[in-house]
Design an enzyme around this catalytic site. Structure first.
Site, PDB file in Angstrom:
ATOM      1  CG  ASP A 195      36.552  40.099  41.671  1.00 25.35           C
ATOM      2  OD1 ASP A 195      36.782  40.110  42.890  1.00 25.35           O
ATOM      3  OD2 ASP A 195      35.590  39.481  41.162  1.00 25.35           O
ATOM      4  CE  LYS A 246      36.915  32.723  39.570  1.00 26.81           C
ATOM      5  NZ  LYS A 246      35.989  33.283  40.415  1.00 26.81           N
ATOM      6  CG  ASN A 247      33.275  35.428  39.191  1.00 26.74           C
ATOM      7  OD1 ASN A 247      33.779  34.333  39.465  1.00 26.74           O
ATOM      8  ND2 ASN A 247      33.750  36.568  39.660  1.00 26.74           N
ATOM      9  NE  ARG A 258      39.569  29.134  42.719  1.00 27.94           N
ATOM     10  CZ  ARG A 258      39.146  30.154  43.465  1.00 27.94           C
ATOM     11  NH1 ARG A 258      39.920  30.655  44.389  1.00 27.94           N
ATOM     12  NH2 ARG A 258      37.935  30.651  43.297  1.00 27.94           N
ATOM     13  NE  ARG A 297      34.580  35.110  49.810  1.00 31.60           N
ATOM     14  CZ  ARG A 297      34.944  34.771  48.581  1.00 31.60           C
ATOM     15  NH1 ARG A 297      36.125  34.209  48.374  1.00 31.60           N
ATOM     16  NH2 ARG A 297      34.167  34.992  47.545  1.00 31.60           N
ATOM     17  CB  CYS A 352      39.938  34.460  47.172  1.00 33.96           C
ATOM     18  SG  CYS A 352      40.344  34.000  45.482  1.00 33.96           S
TER      19      CYS A 352
END
Ligand code: EPZ
Length: 427
Positions: free
Chosen positions: A305, A22-23, A397, A122, A117
Site C-alpha cells: 500500500d 483505515k484497515n 475512501r 482479487r 481497488c
C-alpha cells in the site's frame, strides 16, 4: 465530480497528525456485531469507507450514535439482518468482513461480493476455505456469497497465501466457535493485531496475532467494550514519502514508529534523514533522492500500500530503481499517469524499472485507485505548476481531511467541483 488542484514545486514543512488506521477500522466495525452490548470505538478516521460501514451497520439494525468526529457508539443488540446487499457494500473490499462477523453472530451470512481497488484478480478462496473448515457451507448464487452453518467449530487452517482479509474473516468467524481454531501462515499486519486486541477486550481468547500462527479459543459470549484504533501506518508513510519527495522537513505525529520500520529503512536508503520519537517521526530530505530497490511483501516487509508513493519519490531519484510488487498481480496501473508527468518508468509484469528524471512536470491526471491517488498528490506536490487530479473519490475512501493536512504543511492544494468552485471539505 470533484478534483484536486495542486500548485506544486515547494517543499513541505511542519507537522501533521495521523488519524486512526483505515484497515483496522474496517475490520473492527463489522466485528462489533459479535458483542452482546454496546461498543464505543475511538480514533475512527473520517473517511468514506468508515461512513459506508456505519451506514451498513445501521441498515443491519445496529444502533449507531456519533459521539464526536472520531468516536462512535454502536449498539449491536437489535441487529437482526444477515444480508449485506451490493448497494450497502458499495464496492468496498472490507464488506467481506461482514461474512465472518455475521457468521460468528448468526451462523449465516449473505453478502454481496467485495469490490475495492482494482489490482487484477482479487479472489476470496482462502476466506471460503477457512469458513468451510469451521463447518460452514458456502455457495455463490445470484451474485451473492451465501454462508451457512448449523454451528461453528474450531479447526486447523493453513492459508495457502498470506492474506490479510482471510486471516481477519477467519478470526471473526472463529472467535465464538466451539473449540480451538489455529490459523497457520496468518497475516501479521498491525491491523490484525489491533483486531485481536479489540476482540480480546470484548472477552475473546486470541493468542499469537502478529505472528504467523494465531490461536483462537472460542468463547460463549463477547461483551461491549471501549476501544481506540491504532494510528494509520499507510497514512503516516504517505506523509513521510511526501516530505522526502518534496525535499521538505515534516514531523508525522501520533504514529507507532515500530509499524513504520520498513518504510523508515527504505527512506533512509534514498537519502532521507529520519528521527524517531516515542509517537512521532521526523523526515528530512537534504538533497536529491538516491535510487534503490524496493520489493513489496506482507508485513513486516515493505507494504504494497506504499508502493505507488515510493515509486513516485524514486521517479526523481539519481539513478535507476527497481520496484517489484510481491503481493498483487497488477498494481502498476498508476504508472501511465505518472509518465504523463514526465516520469520514465518501464513495467514488465510485477517489476517496474524507474529511471530517475530531474523533475516531474505538472499535468492533468487521474487517481486510478486509493494509494495511486495518494501518489498522484505527491507527484503534484513535487511538480512545479498546476496539476489537476480527477477521480478523487478513491482518495476519500482512505485519507482523512487530506487537503487540510497537506495545506497545513504549506502545500497549495484545493478541492474544487466541476465548475471550478471550492468544494465542501469531506466529512
Ligand atoms: C488488504 O486487502 C488491504 N485491504 C489492502 O489495502 C492491502 O493491499 C492488502 O491487504 C495487502 O496488504 C484492507 O485491509 C481492507 P490480501 P486484502 O487478502 O485483504 C491473494 C489499501 O490500499 N489472495 O492480503 O484484500 C490476493 O490475490 C488496500 O488500503 C488469494 O489468493 O488482501 C493477493 O495477491 C488496498 N486468495 C494476496 O493474496 C484469497 O482468498 C494478498 O491479499 C485472498 C487473497
Amino acid at each position: 465530480m470533484e478534483k484536486f488542484i495542486i500548485n506544486g514545486g515547494r517543499p513541505l514543512h511542519g507537522s501533521v497528525h495521523i488519524s486512526g488506521a483505515k484497515n483496522a477500522a474496517v475490520a473492527i466495525l463489522p466485528a462489533v456485531l459479535l458483542a452482546d452490548s454496546p461498543c464505543v470505538i475511538e480514533n475512527l478516521p473520517q473517511i468514506s469507507d468508515v461512513k459506508t460501514l456505519l451506514t451498513s451497520l445501521s441498515e443491519l439494525g445496529a444502533g449507531v450514535r456519533i459521539i464526536n468526529k472520531s468516536t462512535v457508539e454502536i449498539d449491536p443488540r437489535h441487529a437482526a439482518s444477515f444480508i449485506v446487499t451490493k448497494e450497502m457494500a458499495q464496492g468496498m473490499r472490507a464488506s467481506s468482513y461482514f461474512l465472518g462477523a455475521l457468521l460468528g453472530r448468526f451462523c449465516k451470512a449473505r453478502v454481496a461480493p467485495p469490490g475495492g481497488c482494482d489490482f487484477g484478480v482479487r479472489p476470496i478462496d482462502q476466506h471460503i476455505k477457512g469458513f468451510e473448515a469451521l463447518g460452514t457451507r458456502v455457495i455463490i448464487e445470484n451474485g451473492m456469497v451465501d454462508a451457512r452453518a448449523a454451528s461453528l467449530h474450531g479447526a486447523s487452517i493453513y492459508l495457502d497465501v498470506v492474506s490479510v482479509g482471510a486471516t481477519i474473516n477467519i478470526m471473526l468467524a472463529a472467535v465464538k466457535a466451539r473449540g480451538l481454531t489455529v490459523i497457520e501462515n496468518a497475516a501479521r499486519e498491525p491491523h490484525i493485531v489491533d483486531l485481536a486486541n479489540f476482540l480480546n477486550s470484548m472477552g475473546a481468547d486470541i493468542m499469537g496475532a502478529g505472528t504467523g500462527v494465531i490461536k483462537i479459543r472460542g468463547v460463549e459470549k463477547l461483551s461491549g467494550t471501549q476501544y481506540s484504533i491504532i494510528p494509520d501506518q499507510i497514512e503516516a508513510g504517505t506523509y513521510m514519502v511526501a516530505a522526502a519527495a518534496t525535499g521538505g522537513d515534516v514531523t508525522v505525529e501520533n504514529v507507532t514508529p515500530k509499524h513504520l520500520e520498513s518504510i523508515i529503512a527504505k527512506l533512509i536508503e534514498t537519502g532521507a534523514v529520519i528521527e524517531e520519537f516515542d509517537e512521532a517521526v521526523r523526515v528530512r530530505m537534504p538533497g536529491r533522492p538516491r535510487a534503490c530497490k524496493v520489493k513489496t511483501l506482507p508485513h513486516p516487509g515493505f507494504p504494497t500500500d506504499m508502493q505507488p508513493q515510493i515509486s513516485t519519490l524514486l521517479s526523481i531519484a539519481d539513478g535507476t530503481s527497481i520496484v517489484t510488487e510481491g503481493v498483487w498481480d497488477n498494481r502498476f496501473r498508476y504508472v501511465e499517469q505518472l509518465t504523463l508527468m514526465g516520469a520514465d518508468i518501464q513495467v514488465d509484469g510485477k517489476t517496474a524499472v524507474i529511471t530517475g528524471v530531474e523533475h516531474l512536470k505538472s499535468a492533468p491526471v487521474r487517481a486510478v485507485d486509493l494509494r495511486a491517488g495518494a501518489a498522484m498528490i505527491i507527484a503534484g506536490l513535487m511538480a512545479p505548476g498546476e496539476t489537476v487530479i480527477e477521480d478523487i473519490s478513491h482518495i476519500d475512501r482512505g485519507y482523512e481531511l487530506i487537503t487540510e493536512k497537506f495545506s497545513s504543511l504549506g502545500a497549495d492544494i484545493k478541492r474544487v467541483n466541476d465548475y471550478g468552485a471550492p468544494a465542501a471539505k469531506f466529512a
